[in-house]
Design a protein around this motif. Sequence first.
Motif, mmCIF file in Angstrom:
data_model
loop_
_atom_site.group_PDB
_atom_site.id
_atom_site.type_symbol
_atom_site.label_atom_id
_atom_site.label_comp_id
_atom_site.label_asym_id
_atom_site.label_seq_id
_atom_site.Cartn_x
_atom_site.Cartn_y
_atom_site.Cartn_z
ATOM 1 N N SER A 43 0.955 -1.250 0.108
ATOM 2 C CA SER A 43 -0.131 0.100 0.471
ATOM 3 C C SER A 43 0.801 1.181 -0.190
ATOM 4 C CB SER A 43 -0.564 -0.229 0.942
ATOM 5 O OG SER A 43 -0.261 0.226 2.407
ATOM 6 N N GLN A 44 0.794 2.548 -0.344
ATOM 7 C CA GLN A 44 1.081 3.326 -0.323
ATOM 8 C C GLN A 44 0.599 4.042 0.527
ATOM 9 O OE1 GLN A 44 4.483 4.201 -2.062
ATOM 10 N NE2 GLN A 44 4.102 2.314 -2.516
ATOM 11 N N ALA A 45 1.490 4.904 1.087
ATOM 12 C CA ALA A 45 0.721 5.441 2.340
ATOM 13 C C ALA A 45 0.679 7.658 1.603
ATOM 14 C CB ALA A 45 1.659 5.481 3.679
ATOM 15 N N SER A 46 -0.050 7.898 2.121
ATOM 16 C CA SER A 46 0.219 9.505 1.875
ATOM 17 C C SER A 46 1.883 10.140 2.557
ATOM 18 C CB SER A 46 -0.829 10.193 2.485
ATOM 19 O OG SER A 46 -1.321 10.732 4.197
ATOM 20 N N ASP A 49 1.019 10.520 6.345
ATOM 21 C CA ASP A 49 1.156 9.374 6.843
ATOM 22 C C ASP A 49 2.135 9.234 6.942
ATOM 23 O OD1 ASP A 49 -2.105 9.357 7.485
ATOM 24 O OD2 ASP A 49 -2.257 7.055 6.951
ATOM 25 N N CYS A 50 3.544 9.440 6.249
ATOM 26 C CA CYS A 50 4.547 9.292 6.296
ATOM 27 C C CYS A 50 5.627 10.184 7.354
ATOM 28 C CB CYS A 50 5.284 8.948 5.153
ATOM 29 S SG CYS A 50 4.906 8.030 3.984
ATOM 30 N N LYS A 87 -4.044 7.142 7.722
ATOM 31 C CA LYS A 87 -5.374 6.968 7.291
ATOM 32 C C LYS A 87 -4.215 5.302 6.806
ATOM 33 C CE LYS A 87 -7.093 10.866 6.044
ATOM 34 N NZ LYS A 87 -7.047 11.081 6.513
ATOM 35 N N ASP A 88 -3.333 4.984 6.419
ATOM 36 C CA ASP A 88 -3.140 3.661 5.911
ATOM 37 C C ASP A 88 -2.255 2.766 7.103
ATOM 38 O OD1 ASP A 88 -0.811 1.804 5.050
ATOM 39 O OD2 ASP A 88 -1.272 2.540 3.035
ATOM 40 N N TYR A 90 -1.736 0.079 6.693
ATOM 41 C CA TYR A 90 -0.653 -0.968 6.860
ATOM 42 C C TYR A 90 1.203 -0.375 7.183
ATOM 43 C CZ TYR A 90 -3.372 -4.478 4.101
ATOM 44 O OH TYR A 90 -4.639 -4.739 4.028
ATOM 45 N N HIS A 128 6.196 1.647 2.211
ATOM 46 C CA HIS A 128 4.769 2.531 2.183
ATOM 47 C C HIS A 128 4.746 3.192 1.957
ATOM 48 C CE1 HIS A 128 2.720 -1.122 3.806
ATOM 49 N NE2 HIS A 128 3.498 -1.901 4.754
ATOM 50 N N CYS A 129 6.223 4.941 2.062
ATOM 51 C CA CYS A 129 6.208 5.473 2.020
ATOM 52 C C CYS A 129 7.477 5.756 0.274
ATOM 53 C CB CYS A 129 7.082 5.995 3.116
ATOM 54 S SG CYS A 129 6.106 6.417 4.178
ATOM 55 N N SER A 132 5.433 9.291 -1.736
ATOM 56 C CA SER A 132 5.701 10.193 -1.039
ATOM 57 C C SER A 132 6.283 10.680 -0.697
ATOM 58 C CB SER A 132 4.759 9.634 0.745
ATOM 59 O OG SER A 132 5.968 9.129 1.293
#
Length: 143
Positions: A43-46, A49-50, A87-88, A90, A128-129, A132
């Motif tokens: 998943s790719q976090a915003s 989020d990062c 929001k992410d 994972y 995941h980041c 971002s």
Amino acid sequence: MSTTPTTQSRKRNRLVIGAAAAVIAAALAAGAGYWWLDRDELSQASAEDCRLAQRIITEAEEISTGPAPDAEKWWQETGDERRAKMKDGYLGAKISQYEGWALATAQKSPEAPSAKDVKNLQEEARGHCSDSGVALSMPPLGS
């Protein structure tokens, strides 16, 4: 040989149904192909989020060397904030693990992670980041 209107109508209906079936089959094949390629992607976090994750990591590094009661209070408050804002899920799970490790390190627990464990978790969280623009950095805890 002459064709009757009924025969022509049947041929046209068969062509229309065949064309519709071909379009549906192509759409299903494209969707299955997309799923197959995307199934192993993280998943790719915003970026938000990062950035939150990096702030928590920085605080965790500091709290891991402090008194255990302060670390426990921080762990509770930060967990509440992460669950409310991130929001992410994972990425949140990876950060939650680091938070727990910071608490365990402050409590001088035998469950405290090794530097290799932290490095492995960092690589998982970074994935995941990657889109971002935020590069997560998880230093070893308790240093």
